[in-house]
Design a protein around this motif. Sequence first.
Motif, PDB file in Angstrom:
ATOM      1  N   VAL A  47      13.852  -1.797 -22.301  1.00 55.15           N
ATOM      2  CA  VAL A  47      13.756  -0.561 -23.133  1.00 55.15           C
ATOM      3  C   VAL A  47      13.303  -0.747 -24.647  1.00 55.15           C
ATOM      4  N   LEU A  48      13.898  -1.825 -25.355  1.00 52.21           N
ATOM      5  CA  LEU A  48      13.467  -2.071 -26.714  1.00 52.21           C
ATOM      6  C   LEU A  48      11.913  -2.366 -26.518  1.00 52.21           C
ATOM      7  N   THR A  49      11.645  -3.117 -25.670  1.00 53.21           N
ATOM      8  CA  THR A  49      10.124  -3.455 -25.542  1.00 53.21           C
ATOM      9  C   THR A  49       9.370  -2.368 -25.584  1.00 53.21           C
ATOM     10  N   SER A  50       9.684  -1.305 -24.727  1.00 54.11           N
ATOM     11  CA  SER A  50       8.801   0.011 -24.628  1.00 54.11           C
ATOM     12  C   SER A  50       8.890   0.525 -25.980  1.00 54.11           C
ATOM     13  N   ALA A  51       9.890   0.492 -26.751  1.00 52.30           N
ATOM     14  CA  ALA A  51       9.891   1.105 -28.103  1.00 52.30           C
ATOM     15  C   ALA A  51       9.554   0.348 -29.018  1.00 52.30           C
ATOM     16  N   GLY A  52       8.677  -0.973 -28.749  1.00 51.58           N
ATOM     17  CA  GLY A  52       7.856  -1.852 -29.810  1.00 51.58           C
ATOM     18  C   GLY A  52       9.084  -2.511 -30.677  1.00 51.58           C
ATOM     19  N   LEU A  53      10.066  -2.935 -30.115  1.00 52.01           N
ATOM     20  CA  LEU A  53      11.086  -3.494 -31.067  1.00 52.01           C
ATOM     21  C   LEU A  53      11.362  -5.010 -30.633  1.00 52.01           C
ATOM     22  N   ALA A  55       8.563  -7.249 -30.402  1.00 47.14           N
ATOM     23  CA  ALA A  55       7.440  -8.045 -30.277  1.00 47.14           C
ATOM     24  C   ALA A  55       7.617  -9.043 -31.821  1.00 47.14           C
ATOM     25  N   ALA A  56       7.098 -10.248 -31.797  1.00 42.60           N
ATOM     26  CA  ALA A  56       7.391 -11.177 -33.025  1.00 42.60           C
ATOM     27  C   ALA A  56       6.169 -12.046 -33.268  1.00 42.60           C
ATOM     28  N   ARG A  57       5.725 -11.920 -34.384  1.00 40.22           N
ATOM     29  CA  ARG A  57       4.444 -12.832 -34.678  1.00 40.22           C
ATOM     30  C   ARG A  57       4.752 -14.073 -35.513  1.00 40.22           C
ATOM     31  N   THR A  58       5.934 -13.766 -36.218  1.00 41.16           N
ATOM     32  CA  THR A  58       6.265 -14.903 -37.089  1.00 41.16           C
ATOM     33  C   THR A  58       7.829 -15.369 -36.815  1.00 41.16           C
ATOM     34  N   GLU A  59       8.194 -16.484 -37.054  1.00 40.49           N
ATOM     35  CA  GLU A  59       9.645 -16.985 -36.804  1.00 40.49           C
ATOM     36  C   GLU A  59      10.623 -15.895 -37.652  1.00 40.49           C
ATOM     37  N   TYR A  60      10.196 -15.480 -38.773  1.00 40.40           N
ATOM     38  CA  TYR A  60      11.114 -14.532 -39.512  1.00 40.40           C
ATOM     39  C   TYR A  60      11.211 -13.370 -38.450  1.00 40.40           C
ATOM     40  N   GLU A  61      10.508 -12.937 -37.707  1.00 34.88           N
ATOM     41  CA  GLU A  61      10.507 -11.645 -36.794  1.00 34.88           C
ATOM     42  C   GLU A  61      11.426 -12.048 -35.730  1.00 34.88           C
ATOM     43  N   ARG A  62      11.125 -13.432 -35.310  1.00 30.37           N
ATOM     44  CA  ARG A  62      11.670 -13.822 -34.210  1.00 30.37           C
ATOM     45  C   ARG A  62      13.371 -13.718 -34.340  1.00 30.37           C
ATOM     46  N   GLY A  63      13.913 -14.062 -35.578  1.00 29.86           N
ATOM     47  CA  GLY A  63      14.929 -14.228 -36.049  1.00 29.86           C
ATOM     48  C   GLY A  63      15.706 -12.737 -35.949  1.00 29.86           C
ATOM     49  N   GLU A  64      14.612 -11.727 -36.137  1.00 28.46           N
ATOM     50  CA  GLU A  64      15.289 -10.138 -35.829  1.00 28.46           C
ATOM     51  C   GLU A  64      15.369 -10.023 -34.480  1.00 28.46           C
ATOM     52  N   LEU A  65      14.691 -10.438 -33.720  1.00 30.50           N
ATOM     53  CA  LEU A  65      14.895 -10.155 -32.346  1.00 30.50           C
ATOM     54  C   LEU A  65      16.235 -10.805 -31.754  1.00 30.50           C
ATOM     55  N   VAL A  66      16.789 -11.991 -32.292  1.00 32.31           N
ATOM     56  CA  VAL A  66      18.022 -12.536 -32.048  1.00 32.31           C
ATOM     57  C   VAL A  66      19.109 -11.428 -32.579  1.00 32.31           C
TER      58      VAL A  66
END
Length: 213
Positions: A47-53, A55-66
């Motif tokens: 559901v979050l994927t469909s909402a665009g939440l 995706a991570a292009r950087t390690e910082y953004e991946r941290g937000e995914l966690v």
Amino acid sequence: MTDMWDELFEPPDPADVLGDLHEIAIEVFDVWFGGSEQAWAAWAWGVLTSAGLTAARTEYERGELVLRLLALNAFYREFCARAFTEGEPGEWPVDPDRVLGDHPRLHPVLLGIIAERRSLDLADGADAGDVDFDIAVSATALDLLVRSEYRRVLPALTGSAGTAGLFAATWASARDGVRYPLPDDDVREIVNTDVTPGKLAAYEWLTSGARLG
């Protein structure tokens, strides 16, 4: 007898949906010994994927995914506390030892960077000379950051699944072998039948804004 259609419509493996975050999901989604909470986590992540939440292009953004995964876990634990008396409302904060560390976990340094960029006040009364100072700061940072991500995650869940759909999906996860998304008939049956005090409490919590304790 096995239904031949089961194999044709086998749901995706949570490990495939969550990728390297699956290791963290196994650590934190542990309310039930059985049940389908891993499948629920994969569905909610979709559901979050469909909402665009997701995706991570950087390690910082991946941290937000966690942090978003932990926000899903916070919702799940708060729901189960009300619906099934599995724990107490407000007991959702995760143990930093479960999620902090080297990849695929969230590195403590990155946690600090995210907290700094978001200008979080991490003062909690701990003395910097105390042995437990770093643990206290990490726990405070996780708490505040997960709450922040929760405010993005919850509208995505309710906006896609609807209140009834989200309620039914989460309620059903206490059972083993649940497949997501739930059929509409299953959603109606779960919402409208066998209303227990716990079921009503969880539904009222969700319809009143699903605030974290």
